[in-house]
Design a protein around this motif. Structure first.
Motif, PDB file in Angstrom:
ATOM      1  N   LEU A 295       0.844  -1.194   0.000  1.00  0.00           N
ATOM      2  CA  LEU A 295       0.000   0.000   0.000  1.00  0.00           C
ATOM      3  C   LEU A 295       0.878   1.243   0.000  1.00  0.00           C
ATOM      4  CD1 LEU A 295      -2.621  -1.073   2.722  1.00  0.00           C
ATOM      5  CD2 LEU A 295      -2.754  -1.390   0.237  1.00  0.00           C
ATOM      6  N   ASN A 300      -3.468   3.075  -0.139  1.00  0.00           N
ATOM      7  CA  ASN A 300      -4.073   2.562  -1.377  1.00  0.00           C
ATOM      8  C   ASN A 300      -3.180   1.522  -2.038  1.00  0.00           C
ATOM      9  OD1 ASN A 300      -6.332   4.357  -1.280  1.00  0.00           O
ATOM     10  ND2 ASN A 300      -4.987   6.010  -1.988  1.00  0.00           N
ATOM     11  N   VAL A 318     -11.059   0.971  -9.431  1.00  0.00           N
ATOM     12  CA  VAL A 318     -10.914   1.685  -8.154  1.00  0.00           C
ATOM     13  C   VAL A 318     -12.085   2.638  -7.946  1.00  0.00           C
ATOM     14  CG1 VAL A 318      -9.520   3.382  -6.904  1.00  0.00           C
ATOM     15  CG2 VAL A 318      -8.403   1.483  -8.090  1.00  0.00           C
ATOM     16  N   GLU A 322     -14.730   2.517  -4.873  1.00  0.00           N
ATOM     17  CA  GLU A 322     -14.946   3.673  -4.006  1.00  0.00           C
ATOM     18  C   GLU A 322     -16.398   4.110  -4.007  1.00  0.00           C
ATOM     19  OE1 GLU A 322     -12.093   6.521  -5.399  1.00  0.00           O
ATOM     20  OE2 GLU A 322     -10.446   5.627  -4.239  1.00  0.00           O
ATOM     21  N   LYS A 328     -10.330  -2.273   1.399  1.00  0.00           N
ATOM     22  CA  LYS A 328      -9.362  -3.051   0.616  1.00  0.00           C
ATOM     23  C   LYS A 328      -9.727  -4.544   0.570  1.00  0.00           C
ATOM     24  CE  LYS A 328      -7.015   0.466  -0.531  1.00  0.00           C
ATOM     25  NZ  LYS A 328      -8.174   1.355  -0.305  1.00  0.00           N
ATOM     26  N   TYR A 331     -12.176  -5.658  -2.311  1.00  0.00           N
ATOM     27  CA  TYR A 331     -11.830  -5.561  -3.724  1.00  0.00           C
ATOM     28  C   TYR A 331     -12.005  -6.889  -4.461  1.00  0.00           C
ATOM     29  CZ  TYR A 331     -10.166  -0.739  -4.088  1.00  0.00           C
ATOM     30  OH  TYR A 331     -10.105   0.635  -4.150  1.00  0.00           O
TER      31      TYR A 331
END
Length: 427
Positions: A295, A300, A318, A322, A328, A331
């Motif tokens: 990250l 991120n 992404v 969001e 995370k 995802y």
């Protein structure tokens, strides 16, 4: 060590289970029972089969290419949460064998591959009832191995669920069972729990190839330095050794290679699951040596320019995540809505996604799991049996009269009821 072409042809003739032969009558792909892969690892000794969760098409392609390169028997799998009726991945229980068979034929893959339904979760009697319908449909779609995961339930109910579902699992299929949910350092599996499950199954003529434990690891990326407890794993494996059961190691992503090598060398593990790391690698994210995603200073993910998917598509993914407010760990849910966009990229982008997986998986197979050159051993096992059905490793030791439903409370006396924290630990 290589199998001759004539051996491969013979193995194709006799080694593919009936469901695979029916689905793919003209195939040159050697899809086999999970038992075949397990036997190959045992024959080599201190070897772990890479069991790759094919969350997307690129993972499947990359792992098959890596296994061919390493001359290794391999497992492609998907878990119920990933590829069941409420899947978040495009690869599922009903299309996985078709994808593997197609890629294997396209790439001229000549190593044995098992198609494993991982973490088929059972949380109660309702799940057992629906499983009796669903599991046959999965084998009809080409599954060759399954993990019944009723570890969420009390030990007696876990055992009873495994017994009840054994009737809908082909005798030739690879079989994995589980004691203790995979949830890190909480609710660790114990020797008495594992013995209770394996002894009870043995009494009913059920001989699993593998047992999965809560031995300190987690699903997803391993965030702590605790990870897999090798000594605990070895102790449990030694206690159940006479029953012919090997270990399945879940949650390998993020664990150090030294620890994974210790699992291979010091325990009876023959199957190692890798999921999250392969997903990140296919996408083109920056990872450390063990597959942990790195990250940036803002927390991120870091996309490596010119690797994995295109930068434009990553930005779109992404933004989508969001907009959903995903963290995370969420995802993974991008796999399903974005698979077609990933497949629609230019050929060179698709190929670099698969190649990145291939290189990572090859290193695991050859330098960590010690399973290079196990393909000929798997083929030897098929030819020695002269069949797709290798039979059980274990034999009945326990007295069935002592393991009736009525006797289970007595057998379960003294077992811990502490299963660790409540929650969803399926991935």
């Amino acid at each position: 060590m290589t199998a001759t072409s004539s051996d491969f042809v013979k193995a194709l003739e006799v080694g593919r289970p009936p469901n695979v032969a029916k689905l793919f009558p003209n195939s040159k792909a050697l899809l086999v029972s999970g038992k075949v892969i397990d036997r190959a690892m045992n024959a080599k000794g201190h070897a772990l089969a890479l069991a790759a969760n094919g969350r997307n098409h690129f993972v499947i392609r990359g792992v098959l290419a890596a296994a061919q390169r390493a001359n290794a028997a391999v497992i492609i799998e998907i878990a119920k949460s990933e590829g069941g009726q409420k899947a978040y991945c495009p690869v599922n229980y009903w299309n996985m064998a078709r994808q593997v068979d197609a890629v294997a034929n396209e790439l001229a893959i000549t190593i044995p591959v098992a198609i494993h339904a991982d973490h088929y979760g059972i949380k109660g009697e309702g799940d057992v009832k629906s499983a009796k319908v669903e599991i046959p449909s999965m084998f009809e779609a080409g599954i060759t191995s399954i993990a019944i995961d009723a570890s969420h339930l009390p030990d007696e109910e876990n055992l009873l669920a495994n017994i009840e579902l054994s009737g809908v699992i082909p005798a030739w299929a690879g079989l994995e069972t589980e004691v203790g949910e995979i949830k890190g350092k909480e609710g660790l599996s114990t020797v008495p729990e594992a013995l209770f499950l394996i002894r009870g199954l043995n009494a009913h003529g059920i001989f699993p190839d593998w047992i999965a434990l809560n031995n300190g690891t987690t699903h997803g990326i391993e965030a702590s330095d605790a990870g897999i407890q090798v000594d605990l794993t070895a102790e449990i494996h030694e206690a159940i050794k006479q029953y012919g059961v090997n270990g399945a190691q879940h949650g390998t992503s993020g664990n150090s290679y030294d620890r994974l090598r210790q699992i291979a060398q010091n325990t009876r593990t023959t199957k190692a699951n890798v999921a999250t790391a392969l997903q990140f690698i296919s996408w083109g994210l920056e990872v450390n040596d063990y597959g942990n995603a790195k990250l940036d200073e803002n927390g991120n993910f870091i996309k490596v320019k010119g690797e994995g998917m295109s930068e434009e598509l990553w930005a779109e993914m992404v933004a989508f995540a969001e907009s959903k407010g995903w963290k995370k760990g969420d995802y993974k849910n991008l796999n399903l809505p974005f698979e077609n966009k990933l497949l629609a990229q230019p050929k060179e982008v698709r190929e670099r996604m698969s190649k990145r997986v291939e290189d990572f998986a090859y290193n695991l197979i050859a330098n960590v799991f010690n399973s290079a050159d196990t393909a000929p051993l798997a083929i030897d096992a098929i030819l020695k049996a002269g069949s797709y059905d290798l039979g059980p490793k274990g034999k009945r030791i326990e007295n069935p009269a002592e393991w009736t439903k009525e006797q289970l409370p007595k057998q379960a006396q003294g077992l811990t009821r502490d299963k660790g924290p409540e929650g969803n630990f399926e991935d």
